[in-house]
Write an enzyme that holds these catalytic residues in place. Structure first.
Site, short mmCIF file in Angstrom:
data_model
loop_
_atom_site.label_atom_id
_atom_site.label_comp_id
_atom_site.label_asym_id
_atom_site.label_seq_id
_atom_site.Cartn_x
_atom_site.Cartn_y
_atom_site.Cartn_z
N HIS A 1 -0.97 -1.72 6.85
CA HIS A 1 -0.19 -1.09 5.77
C HIS A 1 -1.12 -0.32 4.86
O HIS A 1 -2.32 -0.60 4.75
CB HIS A 1 0.57 -2.14 4.97
CG HIS A 1 -0.29 -3.26 4.46
ND1 HIS A 1 -0.69 -4.30 5.26
CD2 HIS A 1 -0.85 -3.48 3.24
CE1 HIS A 1 -1.45 -5.11 4.56
NE2 HIS A 1 -1.57 -4.64 3.34
N HIS B 1 -1.38 0.98 0.78
CA HIS B 1 -0.91 0.81 -0.58
C HIS B 1 -0.90 2.18 -1.26
O HIS B 1 -1.89 2.91 -1.20
CB HIS B 1 -1.86 -0.08 -1.39
CG HIS B 1 -2.05 -1.46 -0.84
ND1 HIS B 1 -1.49 -2.58 -1.42
CD2 HIS B 1 -2.77 -1.91 0.21
CE1 HIS B 1 -1.86 -3.65 -0.75
NE2 HIS B 1 -2.64 -3.28 0.25
P1 5GP Z 1 -3.21 -6.68 1.75
O1 5GP Z 1 -3.87 -7.73 0.90
O2 5GP Z 1 -2.98 -7.24 3.14
O3 5GP Z 1 -3.90 -5.36 1.76
O4 5GP Z 1 -1.82 -6.37 1.10
C1 5GP Z 1 -0.70 -7.20 1.24
C2 5GP Z 1 0.20 -6.86 0.09
O5 5GP Z 1 1.44 -7.47 0.34
C3 5GP Z 1 -0.30 -7.40 -1.26
O6 5GP Z 1 -0.47 -6.32 -2.16
C4 5GP Z 1 0.79 -8.35 -1.70
O7 5GP Z 1 1.05 -8.27 -3.07
C5 5GP Z 1 1.98 -7.90 -0.88
N1 5GP Z 1 2.91 -8.96 -0.57
C6 5GP Z 1 2.64 -10.24 -0.21
N2 5GP Z 1 3.77 -10.91 0.06
C7 5GP Z 1 4.79 -10.03 -0.13
C8 5GP Z 1 6.22 -10.13 0.01
O8 5GP Z 1 6.78 -11.17 0.34
N3 5GP Z 1 6.94 -9.01 -0.27
C9 5GP Z 1 6.35 -7.84 -0.65
N4 5GP Z 1 7.16 -6.81 -0.90
N5 5GP Z 1 5.01 -7.71 -0.79
C10 5GP Z 1 4.24 -8.79 -0.52
#
Ligand code: 5GP
Length: 145
Positions: free
Chosen positions: A107, A109
């Protein structure tokens, strides 16, 4: 989780894609879903994912799917900018646990930025209210090209 290993279909974004848990959707098409981050690092923090790719990280995605995803990131950033008028925005993308990744479905951001508002910590921001996220998603969706 390291950079290797198999895609886990029980990850939270896979559950969102299957409709097993709710999300505040900004937009989608046959390939892409953009939705609000529930722990936003700033107001208007959107996540953009590919629907059919099971790449866990940037190393695993096909060039074709990556092209669709990056075009979607740009479309989303344009809408976020038009809707919320930030002074800037950050595109973030983390790979592997050591790289800061917490959900292992690739993903991007899209995080709007204002010079007088501190960015909340990645993985440390408070959970946002569902209605607030839905309202922001609606404002951003209304600004899509
Ligand atoms: P990563 O840390 O893998 O780059 O980003 C994962 C993102 O997913 C984080 O920014 C976190 O806040 C978001 N996130 C975690 N759980 C959920 C969820 O249940 N729903 C949504 N919409 N975002 C989530």
């Amino acid at each position: 989780m390291s950079l290797t290993g198999a895609y886990d279909p029980a990850n939270i974004f896979a559950k969102i894609l299957r409709g097993e848990i709710p999300s505040a959707k900004v937009w989608e098409d046959e390939n892409i879903l953009a939705f609000m981050d529930v722990f936003p690092q700033s107001e208007g923090h959107v996540l953009v994912i590919h629907k059919t790719s099971t790449a866990q990280n940037l190393l695993e995605i096909s060039p074709e799917h990556l092209a669709q995803l990056t075009a979607a990131v740009q479309r989303t950033a344009r809408a976020v900018t038009a809707a919320l008028s930030p002074e800037g925005f950050s595109i973030m993308q983390f790979n592997g646990e050591a790289g800061g990744q917490t959900v292992f479905h690739l993903h991007f951001h899209v995080i709007p930025r204002w010079s007088d508002r501190a960015l909340k910590g990645h993985g440390h921001a408070p959970m946002a209210d569902t209605e607030t996220l839905k309202a922001l998603a609606g404002r951003i969706a209304a600004a899509l090209d």
